[in-house]
Design a protein around this motif. Structure first.
Motif: not given
Length: 163
Positions: A23-28, A31-39, A47-57
């Motif tokens: 999902l990280l590579d898909t976003l970055r 989709l160009g969503m580079t705010g999510t970082k690959k640590g 560093a790659c934490t996003v919210l999936a239906d409101g839950e952190r993953i």
């Protein structure tokens, strides 16, 4: 290739991705969503934490195909008082971990409000425990900061939680 439909920051996206793509590579990359970082790319730093239906993953550990039909929120889709609190309390230095920290903190505040216990929650607690510094640190322990801005991060979270 597999077709994946995900709602990212409120926008429906239809992508053709390989089943093994995170999902990280898909976003970055897609989709160009580079705010999510690959640590670490191993789920250890947050560093790659996003919210999936409101839950952190950790999006580095999630395959994009697993989130077909789901809603993902990245730092680009967030407008939350925590962002200003992080600045006020010096909860960031280099800023690399900040998107993941903020996404994690938003979900953590929701978990706490729902009464979800942490490893330091008193066993007899029937309602949401007080959000002490110890509670905040335990609940945020999956997010690392190389710069050591942990005190400011905890203070920012405490300020927003007290509102």
């Amino acid at each position: 290739m597999v077709e994946v439909r995900i709602r990212v920051n409120g926008v429906e996206e239809v992508l053709d991705v390989e089943p093994r793509v995170s999902l990280l590579d898909t976003l970055r990359e897609h989709l160009g969503m580079t705010g999510t970082k690959k640590g670490c790319d191993q789920g250890a730093c947050g560093a790659c934490t996003v919210l999936a239906d409101g839950e952190r993953i950790n999006s580095c550990l999630a395959l994009a195909v697993q989130y077909d039909g789901r809603s993902i929120t990245t730092i680009e889709g967030i407008d939350h008082p925590l962002q200003e609190a992080f600045v006020r309390h010096d909860g960031l230095q280099c800023g690399y971990c900040t998107p993941g920290q903020i996404c994690s903190a938003i979900a953590m505040l929701d978990e706490h409000a729902r009464g979800a216990p942490s490893a330091v929650t008193e066993p007899a607690a029937t309602a949401a425990p007080e959000l002490t510094g110890e509670e905040i640190r335990e609940r945020m322990s999956g997010n690392l900061c190389r710069c050591g801005a942990y005190n400011g991060i905890a203070e920012a979270i405490a300020e927003v939680a007290a509102r």
